[in-house]
Design an enzyme around this catalytic site. Sequence first.
Site, PDB file in Angstrom:
ATOM      1  N   HIS A 163      51.526  49.436  42.665  1.00 54.07           N
ATOM      2  CA  HIS A 163      51.992  48.849  41.211  1.00 54.07           C
ATOM      3  C   HIS A 163      53.226  49.849  40.756  1.00 54.07           C
ATOM      4  CE1 HIS A 163      47.993  46.751  40.306  1.00 54.07           C
ATOM      5  NE2 HIS A 163      48.883  46.122  40.430  1.00 54.07           N
ATOM      6  N   CYS A 194      67.742  32.127  50.711  1.00 50.90           N
ATOM      7  CA  CYS A 194      66.792  32.886  50.085  1.00 50.90           C
ATOM      8  C   CYS A 194      67.051  34.545  50.307  1.00 50.90           C
ATOM      9  CB  CYS A 194      65.408  32.576  50.177  1.00 50.90           C
ATOM     10  SG  CYS A 194      64.803  32.445  51.666  1.00 50.90           S
TER      11      CYS A 194
HETATM   12  C1  PEP Z   1      65.511  36.334  55.461  1.00 53.00           C
HETATM   13  O1  PEP Z   1      65.125  36.584  56.380  1.00 53.00           O
HETATM   14  O2  PEP Z   1      66.694  36.221  54.982  1.00 53.00           O
HETATM   15  C2  PEP Z   1      64.219  36.454  54.461  1.00 53.00           C
HETATM   16  C3  PEP Z   1      64.537  36.014  52.953  1.00 53.00           C
HETATM   17  O3  PEP Z   1      63.089  36.731  54.840  1.00 53.00           O
HETATM   18  P1  PEP Z   1      62.548  38.366  54.691  1.00 53.00           P
HETATM   19  O4  PEP Z   1      63.624  39.090  53.970  1.00 53.00           O
HETATM   20  O5  PEP Z   1      61.374  38.096  54.003  1.00 53.00           O
HETATM   21  O6  PEP Z   1      62.438  38.471  56.204  1.00 53.00           O
END
Ligand code: PEP
Length: 551
Positions: free
Chosen positions: A195, A489
């Site tokens: 947390h 992402c």
């Molecule tokens: C990535 O690989 O860019 C991604 C967003 O996943 P993670 O960072 O959780 O592996």
Amino acid sequence: MGPGARRLMSGPEIALHGVSAAPGTAAGRAVVLDGRTNPSPTVPAHDRAEEAARARRALEAAAAELEDIAAELRRDDRSEDADIVETGVLMAMDPVLVSRVETLIAELGLQAAEALREAADQTAAELASLEDPTLALRADDVRSVGHRAAACATGALKRAPEGILIAATLGPADVAELAQKATGIALAGGGVTAHAAIVARSLGLPMVVGLGAGALEIEDGEEVVVDGDRGILVRRPDARRVSVALGDAENRRVARETAVARRLVPAQTRDGHRIRVLANASTAAELHEADQQGAEGVGLLRSELLFLEAPAWPGFREQVAVLRPVLSRLAGRVATVRLFDFGGDKTPPFLRGAIARGIDLLLESPAHLKTHLAAIVEAGHGTDLRILVPMVTGSGQLRSVREMLAPVVGGRGAELGAMIETPEAALRASEIASHADFLSIGTNDLTQLVLGFDREQSRTAPVTDIRVLRLIDATIRAAQAARIPVDVCGEAASDPKAMPILVGLGVDELSVAAARVGQVREWVREIDFSAVEKESARLLHQAGHASGERV
Ligand code: PEP
Ligand code: MG
């Protein structure tokens, strides 16, 4: 030097290596909260009853302090953080803890402060060994309650520490209270999902955990730099490192102020091209910060982070109980929940030794995958739910998930998307796109897998390497041909150099860490879409790119 310490090659700097728990860098004087103390003399038998009463009063005082902190958090409209802190009040009043303290005083003659610390440490050790991962995570919290009560018992004047907090572990209340003046946090122990780390992330405080005992050798007042992006704490930092860290902290402060003030201004380029900016958020605290900064929803909820300590596959009810508090805040908005991306550095105890990762690992346990899908659909009710499949390498995996999803989704509806984060997936992007409702490009893994870089290095976005860019471009074209949205992402989405190139290549959405949402929205407003489009095309097509060349 502790086991985690490694001397940097140049200069007298010493870097302690841990794990990044909250991004950003900060420089300042160390405020060491867990300095070692000499054992205190035993309390004579005839004074032990009074000593026990003192310990009980200290627990009451600690509970009252926690109540005050929680009330202040509520006034700041941070009710999730307040809820977390309030669990500490219950812990301070826990009869098992109280009787443990009394026994330590009565039988061993420990002084109140020592008994409080010892009883809390014993209770924490018991919690940490429990099968239930949610309870195990509370170990740090109970420890911090005991240490707070110990400070009350000795009447230790509470310092308002200005600088980098260094401690063995910290509870969420400590972070919330100390954060007002602290600029960074470094812990010898602690976990990324504890947390305290969640509160630090939501506050935008750089934090590194798991530094080992070496962190506790740091002297109070010593100058240090905490680098939450790279997961290191630097002792004896050189002038350049300090000035970079100070600049970074100031930039973050100004950027956050601007972001909150402009949270309702659309993320639209100067020539009117809309980009949807979503948040990478896995907890209610991160979502709160994302909302403050104007996120339009969640583009990546890393569900595996919530179950990293799980002793077995989590059941339906357990998953809903953990996911619902986060997803309930997203009613009517996009909520992209990624299926457990277990494996590699995200392997819970019950999967140790597993070779597969991501969707391959899930497909090895179809019954658990079905439970997982059902729990996400249930917890995501009322949101614009998107389910994201990690580490896809071909369309077959997506088809298998879709078949399993159909019976659980009923009339509720959920979109199914593929992470494009392996070179195989990027090369088969058209085929995958024809079976997906959306694509999400994971530049962190993609960059590492294409270039063979260490994952921590790849966070500094060599995504601009032409070999990676071409795969990203192919993915975006495939999504456009299939008329489905595509987002990025990975960390590149919030990298100032990479972000305009990604927008120029045609991504529809960017999903970034909660604390970066406002900054990215601001950058979108500063660019000219037709200019970045031309520039991205020029970079891709310019002749004579040597392999490995960055643009
Ligand atoms: C990535 O690989 O860019 C991604 C967003 O996943 P993670 O960072 O959780 O592996
Ligand atoms: Mg990934």
